[in-house]
Write an enzyme that holds these catalytic residues in place. Structure first.
Site, short mmCIF file in Angstrom:
data_model
loop_
_atom_site.label_atom_id
_atom_site.label_comp_id
_atom_site.label_asym_id
_atom_site.label_seq_id
_atom_site.Cartn_x
_atom_site.Cartn_y
_atom_site.Cartn_z
N ALA A 162 58.96 54.75 117.24
CA ALA A 162 58.69 54.45 118.63
C ALA A 162 60.02 54.27 119.34
CB ALA A 162 57.88 53.15 118.71
N GLY A 202 57.01 54.85 113.78
CA GLY A 202 56.00 55.63 114.47
C GLY A 202 56.05 57.10 114.08
N GLU A 207 54.16 57.40 111.07
CA GLU A 207 52.73 57.23 111.40
C GLU A 207 52.14 58.50 112.00
OE1 GLU A 207 53.76 53.50 113.46
OE2 GLU A 207 52.06 52.63 112.40
N GLU A 211 59.88 49.14 110.30
CA GLU A 211 59.59 48.18 111.38
C GLU A 211 59.89 46.75 110.98
OE1 GLU A 211 57.72 50.76 110.58
OE2 GLU A 211 56.71 51.60 112.33
N1 3HC Z 1 64.35 54.01 119.71
C1 3HC Z 1 65.30 54.09 120.64
N2 3HC Z 1 66.59 54.43 120.36
C2 3HC Z 1 66.87 54.69 119.08
C3 3HC Z 1 65.92 54.62 118.06
C4 3HC Z 1 64.60 54.26 118.41
N3 3HC Z 1 63.61 54.19 117.52
N4 3HC Z 1 66.51 54.93 116.89
C5 3HC Z 1 67.79 55.19 117.17
N5 3HC Z 1 68.02 55.05 118.49
C6 3HC Z 1 69.27 55.29 119.20
C7 3HC Z 1 70.36 54.33 118.77
O1 3HC Z 1 70.32 53.12 119.49
C8 3HC Z 1 71.61 55.13 119.05
O2 3HC Z 1 71.87 55.02 120.42
P1 3HC Z 1 73.38 55.06 120.99
O3 3HC Z 1 73.94 56.38 120.54
O4 3HC Z 1 73.20 54.92 122.45
O5 3HC Z 1 74.08 53.89 120.36
C9 3HC Z 1 71.18 56.56 118.77
O6 3HC Z 1 69.75 56.57 118.82
C10 3HC Z 1 71.61 57.08 117.42
O7 3HC Z 1 71.23 56.15 116.43
P2 3HC Z 1 72.19 55.76 115.20
O8 3HC Z 1 73.56 55.50 115.71
O9 3HC Z 1 71.49 54.69 114.46
O10 3HC Z 1 72.19 57.13 114.39
P3 3HC Z 1 72.19 57.39 112.83
O11 3HC Z 1 72.22 58.84 112.65
O12 3HC Z 1 73.19 56.52 112.18
O13 3HC Z 1 70.75 56.85 112.32
C11 3HC Z 1 68.37 56.60 112.31
C12 3HC Z 1 69.57 57.48 112.72
C13 3HC Z 1 68.27 56.52 110.79
C14 3HC Z 1 67.14 57.23 112.88
C15 3HC Z 1 68.58 55.16 112.88
O14 3HC Z 1 68.88 55.27 114.26
C16 3HC Z 1 67.40 54.25 112.75
O15 3HC Z 1 67.20 53.67 111.71
N6 3HC Z 1 66.61 54.09 113.83
C17 3HC Z 1 65.55 53.12 113.89
C18 3HC Z 1 64.34 53.57 113.16
C19 3HC Z 1 63.24 52.57 113.33
O16 3HC Z 1 63.42 51.38 113.18
N7 3HC Z 1 62.04 53.06 113.63
C20 3HC Z 1 60.93 52.21 113.83
C21 3HC Z 1 60.81 51.89 115.28
S1 3HC Z 1 59.55 50.70 115.61
C22 3HC Z 1 58.12 51.61 115.60
O17 3HC Z 1 58.13 52.78 115.33
C23 3HC Z 1 56.90 50.84 115.96
C24 3HC Z 1 55.66 51.61 115.68
O18 3HC Z 1 55.21 51.34 114.39
C25 3HC Z 1 54.57 51.25 116.64
#
Ligand code: 3HC
Length: 670
Positions: A63, A102, A105, A125
């Protein structure tokens, strides 16, 4: 605005493609585009099956976290995934990169999943203080079983494609360079198969034993966190009720977590960590200096640990010592550490050899002349450091970066001992340097912008979380530690015990309290080494050889297994000091310990910000989370102060007579 979603027809297969850089987060426009595209595919009589894939570096990484806390635009992710699963035509997820949260999912809602071998699947998450809130906790156990669902949701570590195949989460591994073509071919194979497999329609048997075992195994890891228990509860629910009821429960739990302080703190840290990498006044595209070989001066614990970071990242290291024995011991320790990692299966023997092969141990200081970055890691003496930097200045190639690993000393003074202060920077690693994630990068008055940017970039390559600090005694982290230690010692004099103070810190979520930390680090660290000069409790302990865990005696007594017990001798020493100083002993409340040991840290953090020694409050938080084990669910000291309420913190500080930082009093911390 053009939609991030486009479609392409390949015969009777509709390929739905997302292009939403950088990580294809499932923001509103992506969700709307996906909904419309799937609807089109269902309605179009010439389409038999669909493929969902992403452009760029990854399948949907989750998400869009930036949308959290704002009103949700339709369709919400839960609605979208149910709509995908309900499709009357089979849909194949074609996965590369990381299908996270997400994104995972969405993949689970698709009827089939193919992936390249390098792909990873996960529901992280929990690391944001949340749970998969779009059916993930209900579909995962139905496909992969209770144990795997618990592992993936409550721990949050992604799994490689191969493991996902074994778990039944991926149907087929396809060619790394032919994902789309292979996914279309796969869609052709399954397009006529009926019934269409829908995860929500599957059943999963309860497994109370697995649940209990999992909770027991991970009790320590989950201590203090709310989200793991909620993830577990949702997975268990999936074994008890039909899908439609399960997702309602999941939604309820998700919203509770989302509204809570812990998730807000963990999301704060997610962005804070990424923000920390940015240097406010240096352009992001500044030309970096190439770092092909690193030199490390000192093969002790610190120098060895620092070297390992570079060796593990494939960067050759020249390590210099003054005596053969120390050099051999240092190189031997590095090998031993790598072999221990290999024994745990976390490294292959050939990787150990590759890392060791990139290490050049030498007694020849001049060998540093070929290095692009040299890190001095000798003991804390300004004289010694100046001498080393003068020597480096004489031999290093032009443009080489000269770094000191000092934990406290003035980088500007060190830089002034060279004719190239613009090339001098601090790189403060935390012990053990090969394990701890934090790196304080200390920017001297004359440090060149490209030097700073190069070191920050390098930090990422060696998997550190780097924070820029200014020149100030102890930089960000250790400077904030000092008022805490001073107050902890005063509290002992006034009636508290080391056990009580440590217990309050551990209950707060710290891995250990100030006195446990002293015992671990060594009570003798920084001691003046004169047993006849006893000016405080610490001096008295050190004079008696109570140097901490290494001597099985410090603020606590330790058994052979390093298990601590309160020490009657320490109680005597403390009592003695109280009498001598004439201090009145009274009952100290836990609340007072918080107010006098944690609030002053916040105050010091505010002063550091006022003085411009840290770029932003979130950087201070990152330092404490990654350098000292501050509980991530409290978001670091500055975030915590906000959740406590600045007024409450200020009142607490006033009550105990501290001089309060103006920005804290005004609530103007940034
Ligand atoms: N939403 C918004 N922005 C995100 C994001 C997300 N889910 N994931 C990454 N970004 C952004 C980062 O903030 C970063 O922004 P910036 O360049 O402005 O600083 C940019 O994308 C690049 O991210 P990274 O620097 O972390 O890039 P990497 O290549 O090192 O890593 C990744 C990529 C493994 C995808 C890592 O970004 C990550 O782990 N992201 C989070 C994944 C996550 O937690 N997903 C679950 C979200 S909650 C959800 O899905 C709820 C649902 O169940 C309802």
């Amino acid at each position: 605005m053009t939609s991030p979603i486009r479609t392409e027809r390949h015969g009777d297969v509709l390929v739905i493609i997302s292009d939403n850089p950088p990580v294809n987060a499932l923001g509103a426009a992506v969700r709307q585009g996906l909904e419309a595209a799937v609807k089109d595919g269902v309605q179009d009589a010439s389409i038999e099956a669909m493929v969902i894939r992403c452009d760029g570096r990854t399948f949907f990484a989750g998400a869009d976290i930036t949308e959290f806390g704002k009103p949700m635009q339709e369709p919400g992710l839960p609605t979208l995934v149910d709509m995908i699963e309900a499709s009357s035509k089979p849909i194949v997820a074609a996965i590369h990169g990381t299908a996270l949260g997400g994104g995972c999912e969405v993949a689970l809602a698709c009827h089939y999943r193919v992936a390249v071998a390098s792909a990873k699947l996960g529901t992280p998450e929990v690391k944001l203080g949340l749970l998969p809130g779009a059916g993930g906790t209900q579909r995962l156990p139905r496909i992969a079983g209770v144990r795997m669902a618990l592992e993936m949701t409550a721990k949050g570590d992604p799994i490689p494609a191969k493991k996902a195949v074994e778990a039944g989460l991926i149907d087929k591994i396809v060619g790394e360079d032919s994902l789309e073509a292979d996914a279309i071919a796969f869609a052709g194979e399954i397009k006529a198969k009926r019934p269409i497999p829908r995860a929500s329609e599957r059943e999963v048997q309860p497994d109370p034993e697995a649940v209990e075992a999992f909770k027991k195994e991970n009790g320590r890891r989950f201590r203090g966190f709310e989200a793991p228990a909620a993830n577990i509860a949702c997975v268990v629910k999936a074994t008890e009720v039909p899908y439609t009821e399960g997702v309602q429960f999941e939604r309820q739990e998700f919203m509770k977590l989302m509204m809570g302080t812990q998730s807000a703190a963990q999301r704060h840290i997610f962005f804070a960590e990424r923000q920390a990498a940015k240097i406010d006044d240096v352009p992001a595209d500044i030309q970096l200096r190439p770092i092909k070989r690193v030199g490390v001066i000192g093969a002790g614990t610190m120098g060895g640990g620092i070297s390992m970071n570079f060796l593990s990242a494939g960067i050759p290291v020249t390590i210099v010592e003054m005596a053969q024995e120390a050099l051999d011991r240092g190189a031997g320790t590095i090998r031993k550490n790598y072999e221990a990692t290999a024994a745990k299966g976390r490294m292959k023997p050939e990787q150990v050899e590759a890392a060791m092969g990139a290490l050049t141990p030498t007694l020849d200081f001049d060998a540093l002349a070929e290095c692009d970055l040299i890190i001095e890691a000798v003991y804390e003496s300004m004289e010694v450091k100046k001498e080393i930097f003068t020597r480096l200045d004489a031999i290093c190639k032009p443009g080489a970066i000269l770094a000191s690993n000092t934990s406290y000393l003035d980088i500007d003074e060190i830089a002034a001992s060279t004719k190239r202060p613009q090339d001098v920077v601090g790189m403060h690693f935390f012990s053990p340097a090969n394990v701890m994630k934090l790196l304080e990068v200390v920017r001297g008055a004359k440090t060149a912008p490209d030097v700073l940017a190069t070191v920050m970039d390098l930090a990422k390559k060696i998997k550190k979380v780097a924070v820029v600090a200014g020149v100030t005694y102890g930089f960000i982290g250790n400077r904030m530690l000092m008022p805490r230690q001073v107050e902890a010692n005063k509290l002992l004099m006034e009636g508290a015990t080391p056990e009580q103070i440590d217990r309050v810190h551990v209950a707060f979520g710290m891995p250990m309290g100030p006195f446990q930390m002293s015992d671990l680090a060594g009570v003798d660290i920084g001691w003046h080494r004169d047993p006849t000069r006893i000016e405080n409790i610490r001096d008295a302990l050190a004079a008696e050889g109570r140097w901490g865990q290494k001597k099985q005696a410090g603020f606590y007594d330790y058994d052979e297994k390093r298990q601590p017990t309160p020490s009657p001798r320490v109680a005597e020493i403390i009592e003695d000091f109280r009498k001598k100083s004439g201090s009145t002993v009274r009952e100290i409340s836990d609340e007072e310990i918080v107010e006098r040991t944690l609030y002053p840290m916040v105050n010091e953090g505010a002063l550091i910000l006022e003085e411009g020694k840290a770029q932003r409050a979130s950087d201070v938080d990152v330092v404490w989370i990654y350098g000292y084990g501050w509980p991530v669910y409290r978001g670091g000291p500055m975030f915590w102060a906000k959740t406590e309420g600045y007024e409450k913190v200020v009142a607490g500080l006033d009550k105990h007579g501290f001089k309060v930082a103006q920005s804290l009093r005004n609530g103007a911390i940034k």
